[in-house]
Scaffold this motif. Structure first.
Motif, short mmCIF file in Angstrom:
data_model
loop_
_atom_site.label_atom_id
_atom_site.label_comp_id
_atom_site.label_asym_id
_atom_site.label_seq_id
_atom_site.Cartn_x
_atom_site.Cartn_y
_atom_site.Cartn_z
N GLN A 68 0.84 -1.20 -0.05
CA GLN A 68 0.09 0.08 0.11
C GLN A 68 0.91 1.09 0.07
O GLN A 68 1.68 1.45 0.94
N ASP A 69 0.56 2.17 -0.85
CA ASP A 69 1.05 3.52 -0.85
C ASP A 69 0.08 4.46 -0.15
O ASP A 69 -1.05 4.12 -0.29
N PHE A 70 0.51 5.37 0.72
CA PHE A 70 -0.19 6.07 1.33
C PHE A 70 0.54 7.54 1.09
O PHE A 70 1.60 7.63 0.96
N SER A 71 -0.31 8.44 1.63
CA SER A 71 -0.10 10.14 1.55
C SER A 71 -1.05 10.70 2.48
O SER A 71 -1.94 10.29 2.68
N PHE A 72 -0.49 11.82 2.88
CA PHE A 72 -1.08 12.82 3.76
C PHE A 72 -0.48 14.03 3.69
O PHE A 72 0.59 14.46 3.51
N ASP A 73 -1.72 14.95 3.69
CA ASP A 73 -1.59 16.28 3.20
C ASP A 73 -1.48 17.11 4.61
O ASP A 73 -2.58 17.34 5.18
N ILE A 74 -0.62 17.81 5.10
CA ILE A 74 -0.52 18.46 6.32
C ILE A 74 -1.08 20.04 6.18
O ILE A 74 -1.18 20.84 7.24
N THR A 75 -1.64 20.50 5.09
CA THR A 75 -2.18 21.71 4.79
C THR A 75 -3.16 21.94 5.96
O THR A 75 -4.35 21.19 6.03
N GLY A 76 -3.06 22.94 6.68
CA GLY A 76 -4.16 23.35 7.82
C GLY A 76 -4.13 22.67 8.96
O GLY A 76 -4.66 22.95 9.97
N ARG A 77 -2.94 21.79 8.81
CA ARG A 77 -2.99 21.06 10.15
C ARG A 77 -2.06 21.47 11.19
O ARG A 77 -0.99 22.34 10.73
N THR A 78 -2.07 21.40 12.55
CA THR A 78 -1.17 22.01 13.68
C THR A 78 -0.79 20.86 14.40
O THR A 78 -1.49 19.80 14.75
N PRO A 79 0.24 21.11 15.23
CA PRO A 79 0.74 20.04 16.37
C PRO A 79 -0.54 19.64 17.21
O PRO A 79 -0.33 18.50 17.91
N THR A 80 -1.45 20.47 17.60
CA THR A 80 -2.53 20.00 18.28
C THR A 80 -3.71 19.60 17.59
O THR A 80 -4.78 19.30 18.26
#
Length: 205
Positions: free
Chosen positions: A147-159
């Motif tokens: 499985q290839d996976f991906s995650f977009d961090i746009t708009g995400r924060t440490p909390t």
């Protein structure tokens, strides 16, 4: 790493958003501290939430290739074991950044029953401290990309890491199986994995 025959594999698509502490989760083995080191084989999958050893408080601990995070061996590059004081885990108190200075990978070998199907479920996010925005990687079974996976961090924060839950199913063909999570990001800010669970199921799953 033990040499085993590559299994017949079936992938399962993204199953939806994951919120820490909410919703039903697949049953997982008890996560108890156990032995680690070269040649160690656990009889069941363990430490899927990367709860031991304990990372530095409000920071992280880096593990290089050849070192162990409980039953997980760092098999490429280096990874960071991250405390919840640095960012939000999906479960428990710690999570794993698959990149330290560059792409890393971790593997765990555990006993399986040939011909039995197993489902791997995990929570996926990304290190929000730097680019690229799209964090990518692979789930591998006995060295084969399943499985290839991906995650977009746009708009995400440490909390508000925004974990999503992914799963993939494989059929074991040997009495041991090696599960690997590997980053394909060439930076110090990689995909983050947590709450890894492995459950057996009757075919078809």
């Amino acid at each position: 790493m033990l040499a085993v025959t590559r299994p017949l594999l079936t992938t399962v698509a993204l199953v939806g958003l994951f919120t820490s502490g909410a919703g039903a989760a697949l049953a997982a083995p008890a996560q108890e501290p156990g032995p680690s080191g070269p040649g160690t084989l656990v009889s069941r999958f363990d430490n899927g939430s990367f709860e031991y050893p304990v990372a530095r408080a409000n920071s992280f601990t880096t593990y290089q290739a050849g070192q162990f995070i409980g039953p997980w061996e760092v098999t490429a590059g280096a990874v960071d074991l991250v405390d919840d004081g640095l960012w939000q885990p999906a479960e428990g108190d710690q999570s794993l950044d698959l990149n330290a200075s560059d792409a890393g990978a971790v593997s765990q070998t555990f006993t399986t029953t040939p011909g039995e199907a197993y489902t791997v479920t995990y929570a996926l996010a990304g290190n929000t401290a730097g680019g690229p925005a799209l964090k990518t990687g692979q789930v591998r079974v006995d060295g084969q990309n399943v499985q290839d996976f991906s995650f977009d961090i746009t708009g995400r924060t440490p909390t508000a890491m925004g974990y999503i839950k992914r799963q993939v199913t494989f059929v074991a063909t040997a009495p041991t199986t090696t599960l690997t999570f590997a980053s394909t990001v060439g930076s110090a800010y990689g995909p983050v994995v947590d709450d890894v669970q492995v459950t057996s199921c009757s075919c078809p799953c």
